[in-house]
Scaffold this active site. Structure first.
Site, PDB file in Angstrom:
ATOM      1  N   ASP A 278       8.421  -7.744  -1.966  1.00 45.77           N
ATOM      2  CA  ASP A 278       8.000  -7.801  -3.349  1.00 45.77           C
ATOM      3  C   ASP A 278       8.393  -9.172  -3.884  1.00 45.77           C
ATOM      4  OD1 ASP A 278       7.048  -7.147  -5.870  1.00 45.77           O
ATOM      5  OD2 ASP A 278       7.957  -5.159  -5.865  1.00 45.77           O
ATOM      6  N   TRP A 279       7.912  -9.523  -5.064  1.00 48.23           N
ATOM      7  CA  TRP A 279       8.096 -10.881  -5.576  1.00 48.23           C
ATOM      8  C   TRP A 279       9.575 -11.139  -5.875  1.00 48.23           C
ATOM      9  CZ3 TRP A 279       3.852 -10.067  -3.681  1.00 48.23           C
ATOM     10  CH2 TRP A 279       2.783 -10.950  -3.737  1.00 48.23           C
TER      11      TRP A 279
END
Length: 870
Positions: A278-279
């Site tokens: 995920d970011w």
């Protein structure tokens, strides 16, 4: 298994300091699992792996590492942009949110949210919605769609992102995810199943310099039977990518949890695609690499200012391979997995390039917005990708509408009914439908939650628009307080619109930081009081609720004036016409609840409450185990306000003529798994340092992330490979590929798990006076002779009829697989059937608390008019 205190290796791969992670409660295991299994051993991916391996064998070190990470946040058109390998024909890959439509663009469809799609209980609609979403992402030039979401599962009713998924049951989530994946990938877009795993609240999810992310502590059986179940079905559907979660599991961050990525996902579930972070969820360099992470997004480090242009991978990955910290085969497998997914979806054949810019709505702008100085150009081409997707969105919105209560048949409305409409949720946001960044407000009609899972509205067909289009006789009071001038009349029908919102943690809305902390499970904006005030003045009140999940109805549910309650969930752009079709009886409502509605928040176990501030790493221990949502209510003998699966119609249905047929004979354990096939083979020699040198006369963009090293850096890294100082590999590390666990053998696990054990047919008849659709829900009850603790009933399949005219019938076919009758045995690490010759009850009905038709596996017969098991 012993409790493994995994190593958290610092992100600088040379001279790394080793930190011990925070302790978790005794008994919760994050065991080491190495090495990362190579992909390509299943026949259905073999051709794509062949193509990928031909490229990888011809790529330089820097070309390979360039494909494994993003070029930096806000450093390209898309929310995520990989590097490229143009010499071998691979462009930058565009990654873009989100699960309900293309985020931050134009001329797109804002589809109903996942929770709305789940409420349809319609497999065909779930697939059609997936196809339409895929067509829009392809039309915008997106290679990798960041959806669907099946985690959060919805364990916590106040969890901020539950609405992105399909419901609080693993089977409902599994069908929603798998059918969406099949639809999205049918048009060549790589789908991303997320978030692996147990990311059940937003607060404290992320690691930072001052605090580790929350640790979700759960036992192996619960992990397999609840949270991993929809991921297994998603992998079985051939998903190209899986995104790991921000949080830790049993103390080990998901981004470097080798048991989750290497052990469960890549080996046991046979996942053939690539794993992305995920970011800013990646918290280390080498350790995340060894644990099986294949792609870092958006490429930047989580612990340093983004403006500095630092990365855990890119140039550091090149360095780590040159100095021997990362085995060459780990990089080769990561790149092969990425390219195999690219080929598997046919993206090498005339795939469009991005024609939008997630950073701006302007036609022209900087190509790299985060750069100090950026070249400019055309960044938005305003390509219309909507096609006929509004119709699909409207169908989903309409068929999700769930009628909970309808006293005196106040619904459907008469065509000439005189209406008084209350509540700001009935009309568009007066500031503009896209005035709040990522829908980070609850103002006007609530069509979706907020955060990265949102999309811009091309328009909002509000309920008021719907009343206008109908030519309804209505008066609208656009306020959340009861007005003094509504002039009630005995012939009026009052319709009250109320809402409850939530979203992602980076935005706080009305003191709710993603999760519903301030609002709890109450309606927002004075909703309870508004309903009570209206009910005090009007004799016939209809309540329409737009909500992300469960809300408490008790303050007003039993008031004599409240005749009807509809949950319209999160309808996206099509909130108006879809609702009118149900309110006026063009169609009968056919949605069913994808979660339980409690009478009080205290009806839930304490363990599913949000975890607040804790010194050190926050600990969230899943002591309720398997007993989430309706499983808990049934075990605790707590009667909810409305049960999971509840939904009324304007007509009535009967279930009859059920039959059960044994298909595949069962054994206590599955047949032996198939052996792994061959995987691509590459040289394991460390490449020459020159493969990572900067190209001559290259024009660098400030803060853009590159995979090259200065010559001295590359040469020194290569020298370090021959030094006596070696990288401190984590406990249990090995670089020897294994045969895989017994429970594996194909995408999704041992293929025998999905053999149909019993097929069930049932005739559904419309016994009422209006056309309508019915949902047949099938729940399994384990034999009373079983000594294994299992929930009383568990959803295992469902089917929805077509529209049945009064007096007509349709035969539905459902099935129960070996896995549906199995439990996860933590000792043998396999799925077992606890009582092979036991009498499993296969219960059929239209709600989890209205099951009166039972098929028994022992006698092979079915009987109606049975006492519901709950």
């Amino acid at each position: 298994m012993h409790l493994f205190l995994a190593l958290c290796i610092s992100t600088i791969v040379t001279g790394a300091a080793i930190e011990q992670r925070d302790a978790v409660p005794p008994g919760y295991v994050a065991a080491p699992y190495y090495p990362a299994p190579h992909g390509g051993w299943t026949s259905d991916w073999s051709e794509s792996y062949r193509k990928a391996s031909l490229l990888v064998s011809n790529m330089t070190l820097a070309e390979k590492t360039n494909l494994t990470a993003g070029t930096g946040i806000f450093m390209g058109r898309c929310v995520g942009n990989t590097g490229s390998a143009l010499r071998v024909g691979i462009p930058q890959l565009c990654l873009q949110d989100g699960p309900l439509g293309v985020r931050n663009t134009d001329h797109n469809t804002a589809f109903p949210a996942g929770i709305t799609a789940g409420a349809t209980w319609d497999k065909d609609l779930l697939y059609r919605r997936g196809v339409a979403i895929g067509e829009e992402f392809r039309g915008k030039g997106v290679n990798i769609h960041l959806g669907p979401s099946v985690g959060a599962l919805g364990r916590k009713p106040r969890g901020g992102r539950n609405w992105e998924g399909f419901g609080s049951d693993p089977v409902l989530q599994a069908y929603g995810g798998a059918l969406s994946i099949k639809g999205i990938q049918s048009v060549g877009v790589i789908a991303t199943l997320k978030h692996l795993i147990a990311n059940e609240q937003e607060m404290y999810r992320m690691y930072s310099l001052v605090k580790p992310g929350i640790s979700s502590n759960l036992d192996d059986r619960t992990l397999h039977e609840l949270y991993l179940w929809p991921f297994a079905e998603g992998v079985r559907s051939g998903v190209g990518s899986v995104m790991i979660a921000y949080n830790a599991v049993n103390g080990s961050a998901c981004s470097q949890n080798s048991y989750l990525i290497n052990g469960l996902l890549k080996d046991e579930l046979g996942f053939q695609g690539f794993v992305m972070s995920d970011w800013l969820a990646q918290i280390s360099g080498v350790s995340s690499t060894l644990a099986g992470l294949d792609m870092s997004m958006p490429g930047d480090r989580h612990d340093l200012p983004i403006v500095l242009g630092n990365s855990y991978w890119m140039f550091e990955y090149s360095r780590a391979v040159l100095n021997g910290s990362v085995p060459v085969d780990r990089l080769d497998d990561a790149v092969t997995r990425i390219l195999a997914a690219y080929f598997q979806m046919g993206q090498d054949q005339n795939y469009p390039r991005p024609n939008f810019d997630t950073n701006t709505q302007d036609a022209e702008g900087p190509l790299y917005p985060a750069a100090l100085i950026s070249p400019r150009g055309i960044v938005n081409e305003f390509v219309d990708v909507q096609a006929n997707h509004a119709e699909i969105a409207r169908d989903v919105s309409r068929d999700a509408i769930t009628l909970l209560k309808n006293q005196n048949n106040v619904l459907p409305l008469r065509r000439n009914a005189t209406l008084k409409v209350f509540g700001t949720d009935a009309e568009k946001n007066p500031d503009g439908i896209n005035s709040c960044n990522d829908q980070g407000c609850n103002k006007g009609t609530l069509g979706m939650g907020w955060g990265s899972g949102s999309a811009r509205y091309p328009y909002m067909d509000s309920p008021i628009d719907g009343f206008k289009a109908r030519g309804a006789t209505y008066q609208f009071f656009n306020t959340d307080s009861f007005p003094s001038n509504s002039n009630p009349s005995p012939n009026d029908t009052a319709i009250v619109f109320v809402s409850a919102d939530s979203g992602e943690n980076y935005i706080t809305v009305e003191n709710n930081p993603g999760d519903r902390t301030s609002s709890n499970l109450n309606l927002w904006h004075n909703g309870d009081k508004l309903i009570k005030d209206v009910a005090a003045k009007y004799a016939n009140v209809v309540v329409v609720v737009h909500t992300v999940g469960p809300v408490i109805l008790e303050e007003w549910h039993d008031l004599p004036a409240v005749k009807a309650i509809l949950f319209a969930h999160l309808p996206g752009q099509e909130a108006g016409a879809s609702l009118m079709q149900v309110l006026y009886g063009d169609v009968s409502p056919s949605g069913h609840l994808p979660y339980t509605l409690p009478k009080s928040e205290s009806d839930y176990p304490q363990s599913v409450s949000l975890v607040g501030y804790q010194i050190g790493q926050p600990q969230d221990t899943f002591t309720e185990g398997l007993y989430v949502d309706y499983r808990h209510f049934n075990k605790a003998k707590v009667t909810p306000r409305y049960a999971f699966g509840h939904g009324l119609s304007y007509t009535t249905f009967a279930y009859s003529n059920a039959t059960i047929t044994a298909v595949t004979p069962l054994t206590a354990t599955p047949p032996t798994r198939p052996a792994k096939g061959e995987t691509p083979s590459y040289s394991t020699a460390i490449p020459p340092a020159s493969e990572a040198y900067w190209p001559e006369n290259f024009n660098r963009i400030w803060r853009y992330l590159y995979s090259w090293l200065d010559k001295n850096d590359a040469d020194n890294a290569a020298k370090a490979a021959n030094s006596t100082t070696k990288y401190p590999y984590p406990e249990g590390y090995s670089n020897v590929q294994g045969p895989g666990p017994q429970a594996g053998g194909a995408q999704g696990g041992n293929p025998a798990l999905f053999d149909v054990a019993y097929s069930i047919s049932v005739t559904v008849s419309n016994t009422g006076s209006r056309p309508g659709k019915a949902v047949a829900q099938l729940y399994v009850q384990f034999p009373s002779t079983s000594t294994v603790d299992t929930p009383i009933i568990q959803l295992r399949d469902f089917e929805k009829t077509s529209t049945l005219a009064p007096g007509t019938s349709q035969t539905l076919n459902l099935r129960v697989t070996r896995k549906d009758l199995s439990v996860w045995d933590v000792v043998s690490q396999n799925w077992i059937i606890p009582v092979v010759d036991g009498d499993y009850g296969l219960w059929l009905g239209d709600s989890s608390d209205a099951l009166h038709l039972r098929c028994g596996t022992a006698r092979g017969s079915c009987a109606g008019e049975q006492t519901s098991p709950v």
